[in-house]
Design an enzyme around this catalytic site. Sequence first.
Site, PDB file in Angstrom:
ATOM      1  N   CYS A  42       0.978  -1.301   0.174  1.00  0.00           N
ATOM      2  CA  CYS A  42      -0.001  -0.076  -0.010  1.00  0.00           C
ATOM      3  C   CYS A  42       0.964   1.206   0.002  1.00  0.00           C
ATOM      4  CB  CYS A  42      -0.925   0.148   1.153  1.00  0.00           C
ATOM      5  SG  CYS A  42      -1.889   1.434   1.299  1.00  0.00           S
TER       6      CYS A  42
ATOM      7  N   CYS B  38      -0.365   4.019   2.163  1.00  0.00           N
ATOM      8  CA  CYS B  38      -0.251   3.770   3.291  1.00  0.00           C
ATOM      9  C   CYS B  38       1.216   4.126   3.931  1.00  0.00           C
ATOM     10  CB  CYS B  38      -0.615   2.354   4.109  1.00  0.00           C
ATOM     11  SG  CYS B  38      -2.112   1.789   3.287  1.00  0.00           S
ATOM     12  N   ASP B  39       2.061   3.571   2.998  1.00  0.00           N
ATOM     13  CA  ASP B  39       3.471   3.604   3.732  1.00  0.00           C
ATOM     14  C   ASP B  39       4.628   4.365   2.770  1.00  0.00           C
ATOM     15  OD1 ASP B  39       2.891   1.588   5.503  1.00  0.00           O
ATOM     16  OD2 ASP B  39       2.903  -0.061   4.325  1.00  0.00           O
TER      17      ASP B  39
END
Length: 310
Positions: free
Chosen positions: A137, A140-141
């Site tokens: 992701c 997200c990261d």
Amino acid sequence: MEKVKTLIIGSGPAGYTAAIYAARADLNPLLYTGMEPGGQLTTTTEVDNFPGYPDGVDGPTMMIELQKQAERFGTEVRIGHVNNFEFSTVLGGSHKAYVEDGTEILADTVIISTGATAKYLGIPSEQKLRGGGVSACAVCDGFFYKGQEVAIVGGGDTAAEEATYLANICSKVTMLVRKDQMRASKAMQHRVTKTPNIDLKYNHEIDEVLGDQEVDGLRIFNNLTGKKEEIKITGLFIAIGHKPNTEIFRGQLDMDEDGYLITHGKSTKTNIPGVFASGDVQDKEYRQAVTAAGTGCMAALDAERYLQAL
Ligand code: NDP
């Protein structure tokens, strides 16, 4: 046989948010966590984009807090997996759930929040470094690799979108596409090819993810010539698709060609009265914790209104 007003399946942000709302509406929800309590967020480290956490929060902690919040209003959370359903097609009919331990439950309403599972390549070095620089992701990261060199695998819309997202944050993005063309829409392909710091490599695959505790490089190969090379990166993003967790609903609930549950209009209603779907199991487009939570709230409101109208 147990009888409940609302049965919730799944314990990601969608399931727990549905539980908070359903419990506050006196639906006394029973929630089964599924195989991976807490869902996909338990496999991420820091969650920085969920509103209300100015300093970020790590995924597992956030899921424990969501569970506590759901329990505070009376949700019963059980660790377990529902194996099968017999849905009633009659308005007001009860839906029967079969739990792996033999428990059978009759539910007036069911909220399905079983999520989706990111696909991984499956090579041992990739699996070893999940959470150590390998992520599925970018949204997200990606932030953790600000100013660094990263790579992304995949040639679909997700990979294209995430590559351009990463290119805004990282100094260089190597994009590995296994064919001589991308599957992504033409518009997305243009965005990729127009982004100067994306190095697009067709016909390239990963031989090995390099690094002991954390990713420090990749050995890649050209699948036409067999030629291998090593590149230095600190983050590897896998964007080769997700699989919605909908196998047990096949034949009963309407799904699209990829297996995502179909909900009607702006609601969370499925084709069966009293059965609602929220979160990634019905969303291949946004897939964020906050959007999942939003649809979890909608599902609980839809369930409450459905019961009121009977
Ligand atoms: P897709 O299934 O569309 O694409 C997966 C990509 O990963 C393909 O390029 C595929 O290659 C590649 N791939 C699969 N397995 C491997 C492997 N083992 N090694 C290397 N590469 C591999 O998944 P997406 O997540 O991209 O998209 C899912 C759906 O969501 C699509 O319908 C998409 O259009 C939609 N979507 C729409 C968006 C938007 O409109 N903004 C944003 C994101 C997704 P190959 O082509 O060779 O099979």
